[in-house]
Design a protein around this motif. Sequence first.
Motif, mmCIF file in Angstrom:
data_model
loop_
_atom_site.group_PDB
_atom_site.id
_atom_site.type_symbol
_atom_site.label_atom_id
_atom_site.label_comp_id
_atom_site.label_asym_id
_atom_site.label_seq_id
_atom_site.Cartn_x
_atom_site.Cartn_y
_atom_site.Cartn_z
ATOM 1 N N PHE A 240 0.906 -1.205 0.020
ATOM 2 C CA PHE A 240 0.041 -0.014 0.055
ATOM 3 C C PHE A 240 0.716 1.324 0.045
ATOM 4 C CE2 PHE A 240 -2.402 -3.312 2.185
ATOM 5 C CZ PHE A 240 -3.759 -3.218 1.320
ATOM 6 N N PHE A 241 0.449 2.042 -1.106
ATOM 7 C CA PHE A 241 1.226 3.317 -1.095
ATOM 8 C C PHE A 241 0.071 4.252 -0.624
ATOM 9 C CE2 PHE A 241 3.588 0.905 -3.936
ATOM 10 C CZ PHE A 241 4.960 1.074 -3.535
ATOM 11 N N LEU A 242 0.118 4.993 0.591
ATOM 12 C CA LEU A 242 -1.009 6.015 1.025
ATOM 13 C C LEU A 242 -0.804 7.331 0.762
ATOM 14 C CD1 LEU A 242 -1.709 4.286 4.460
ATOM 15 C CD2 LEU A 242 -2.557 3.862 2.465
ATOM 16 N N THR A 243 -1.781 7.854 0.211
ATOM 17 C CA THR A 243 -1.634 9.399 -0.096
ATOM 18 C C THR A 243 -2.993 9.893 0.386
ATOM 19 O OG1 THR A 243 -2.657 9.089 -2.298
ATOM 20 C CG2 THR A 243 0.036 8.990 -2.131
ATOM 21 N N ASP A 244 -2.858 11.612 0.388
ATOM 22 C CA ASP A 244 -4.024 12.125 0.786
ATOM 23 C C ASP A 244 -4.613 11.708 2.118
ATOM 24 O OD1 ASP A 244 -3.962 13.655 -1.709
ATOM 25 O OD2 ASP A 244 -5.016 11.841 -2.609
ATOM 26 N N THR B 25 -12.081 13.359 17.341
ATOM 27 C CA THR B 25 -12.970 14.106 18.241
ATOM 28 C C THR B 25 -13.518 13.030 19.417
ATOM 29 O OG1 THR B 25 -14.052 15.119 16.407
ATOM 30 C CG2 THR B 25 -15.440 15.174 18.316
ATOM 31 N N GLY B 26 -12.959 13.573 20.593
ATOM 32 C CA GLY B 26 -13.366 12.659 21.663
ATOM 33 C C GLY B 26 -12.420 11.418 21.576
ATOM 34 N N ASP B 27 -13.234 10.234 21.728
ATOM 35 C CA ASP B 27 -12.754 8.808 21.618
ATOM 36 C C ASP B 27 -12.989 8.286 20.244
ATOM 37 O OD1 ASP B 27 -11.868 8.826 24.136
ATOM 38 O OD2 ASP B 27 -13.666 8.104 25.118
ATOM 39 N N THR B 28 -13.196 8.724 19.282
ATOM 40 C CA THR B 28 -13.398 8.728 17.864
ATOM 41 C C THR B 28 -12.572 9.199 16.901
ATOM 42 O OG1 THR B 28 -15.963 8.053 18.581
ATOM 43 C CG2 THR B 28 -15.303 8.287 16.228
ATOM 44 N N ALA B 29 -12.020 8.613 16.043
ATOM 45 C CA ALA B 29 -11.142 9.165 14.892
ATOM 46 C C ALA B 29 -11.496 8.734 13.811
ATOM 47 C CB ALA B 29 -9.694 8.921 15.348
ATOM 48 N N VAL B 30 -11.370 9.565 12.620
ATOM 49 C CA VAL B 30 -11.632 9.304 11.124
ATOM 50 C C VAL B 30 -10.328 9.727 10.466
ATOM 51 C CG1 VAL B 30 -12.932 9.860 9.066
ATOM 52 C CG2 VAL B 30 -14.080 9.884 11.188
ATOM 53 N N VAL B 31 -10.167 8.618 9.534
ATOM 54 C CA VAL B 31 -8.867 8.549 8.681
ATOM 55 C C VAL B 31 -9.491 8.421 7.112
ATOM 56 C CG1 VAL B 31 -6.491 7.992 7.816
ATOM 57 C CG2 VAL B 31 -7.175 7.666 10.466
ATOM 58 N N THR B 32 -9.186 9.329 6.646
ATOM 59 C CA THR B 32 -9.488 9.174 5.050
ATOM 60 C C THR B 32 -8.212 9.361 4.247
ATOM 61 O OG1 THR B 32 -9.585 11.545 4.687
ATOM 62 C CG2 THR B 32 -11.736 10.141 5.202
ATOM 63 N N CYS B 33 -8.005 8.288 3.163
ATOM 64 C CA CYS B 33 -6.731 8.313 2.532
ATOM 65 C C CYS B 33 -7.190 7.568 1.223
ATOM 66 C CB CYS B 33 -5.841 7.444 3.231
ATOM 67 S SG CYS B 33 -6.209 5.733 3.447
ATOM 68 N N THR B 34 -6.106 7.820 0.255
ATOM 69 C CA THR B 34 -6.065 6.942 -0.871
ATOM 70 C C THR B 34 -5.262 5.940 -0.991
ATOM 71 O OG1 THR B 34 -6.728 9.071 -1.977
ATOM 72 C CG2 THR B 34 -5.803 7.285 -3.277
ATOM 73 N N GLU B 35 -5.504 4.833 -1.256
ATOM 74 C CA GLU B 35 -4.928 3.505 -1.235
ATOM 75 C C GLU B 35 -4.369 3.174 -2.582
ATOM 76 O OE1 GLU B 35 -7.465 1.243 2.380
ATOM 77 O OE2 GLU B 35 -7.158 0.537 0.099
ATOM 78 N N ASN B 36 -2.767 3.327 -2.943
ATOM 79 C CA ASN B 36 -2.453 2.851 -4.180
ATOM 80 C C ASN B 36 -1.985 1.614 -4.103
ATOM 81 O OD1 ASN B 36 -2.373 5.765 -5.731
ATOM 82 N ND2 ASN B 36 -1.910 6.222 -3.703
ATOM 83 N N ILE B 37 -2.736 0.432 -4.286
ATOM 84 C CA ILE B 37 -2.437 -0.883 -4.180
ATOM 85 C C ILE B 37 -1.571 -1.479 -5.193
ATOM 86 C CG2 ILE B 37 -3.288 -2.985 -3.295
ATOM 87 C CD1 ILE B 37 -5.817 -1.383 -2.316
ATOM 88 N N GLY C 161 -2.106 -3.146 -10.314
ATOM 89 C CA GLY C 161 -2.367 -2.024 -9.549
ATOM 90 C C GLY C 161 -3.755 -1.700 -9.408
ATOM 91 N N GLN C 162 -4.162 -0.843 -8.073
ATOM 92 C CA GLN C 162 -5.625 -0.397 -8.052
ATOM 93 C C GLN C 162 -5.584 0.614 -7.234
ATOM 94 O OE1 GLN C 162 -8.067 -3.304 -5.661
ATOM 95 N NE2 GLN C 162 -9.877 -2.487 -6.491
ATOM 96 N N LEU C 163 -6.344 1.585 -7.550
ATOM 97 C CA LEU C 163 -6.415 3.015 -6.856
ATOM 98 C C LEU C 163 -7.788 2.992 -5.924
ATOM 99 C CD1 LEU C 163 -5.225 5.737 -6.556
ATOM 100 C CD2 LEU C 163 -6.714 6.509 -8.602
ATOM 101 N N VAL C 164 -7.687 3.217 -4.905
ATOM 102 C CA VAL C 164 -8.877 2.840 -3.911
ATOM 103 C C VAL C 164 -9.028 4.002 -2.944
ATOM 104 C CG1 VAL C 164 -9.647 1.511 -2.034
ATOM 105 C CG2 VAL C 164 -8.886 0.376 -4.034
ATOM 106 N N VAL C 165 -10.153 4.607 -2.790
ATOM 107 C CA VAL C 165 -10.191 5.509 -1.342
ATOM 108 C C VAL C 165 -10.822 4.754 -0.264
ATOM 109 C CG1 VAL C 165 -10.376 7.878 -2.957
ATOM 110 C CG2 VAL C 165 -12.837 6.319 -2.457
ATOM 111 N N ALA C 166 -10.249 5.172 0.753
ATOM 112 C CA ALA C 166 -10.860 4.568 2.234
ATOM 113 C C ALA C 166 -10.960 5.343 3.254
ATOM 114 C CB ALA C 166 -9.721 3.698 2.594
ATOM 115 N N THR C 167 -11.890 5.087 4.109
ATOM 116 C CA THR C 167 -12.019 5.652 5.203
ATOM 117 C C THR C 167 -12.115 4.735 6.560
ATOM 118 O OG1 THR C 167 -13.765 7.387 4.425
ATOM 119 C CG2 THR C 167 -14.052 7.047 6.559
#
Length: 167
Positions: free
Chosen positions: A87-91, A97-109, A127-133
């Motif tokens: 995985f090459f993560l970008t963006d 917020t409190g005890d919850t976190a959100v990570v958004t990224c682009t997975e270059n797989i 190769g695959q380009l995927v957006v993830a939360t």
Amino acid sequence: MSAPHTDVEQVELANTAYYEAMERGDFEEVSGLWLSPSDLGIDEEYHDPADAGVVSCVHPGWPVLTGRGEVLRSYALIMANTDYIQFFLTDVHVSVTGDTAVVTCTENILSGGPAPEGGSELGPLVGQLVVATNLFRRTPDGWKLWSHHASPVLTETDEDEGDDTPS
């Protein structure tokens, strides 16, 4: 260093650990990174952890998977059928917020399956380009994955393949 800044760094580390464990094919580590019923105070003696619906996951092109057992089975299946993944993560963006976190990224797989029949080398790389939360919850043992949702990104080539109009 302020607590919010530290939280962001800890979530980034948890997110990185998830992808690195996937690259190594370390099922035990991946399992340990996912939220468990006991992390939420659910007494496993009285509730079946597989039915608790604690976690959810959507792999690209898959239906939603709910419950720790179903999610972890999917990772076991992926690891059993993938000889190489990177995985090459970008963006990458982290919000806490409190005890919850959100990570958004682009997975270059970059991935490869088993060798063609009779061969000893890795199958062709894809190769695959995927957006993830990735959603995380704070636990006494650190930040753990609560939900992973990944969707493929359509490229211009993908869009053109379904277009029957003349150019």
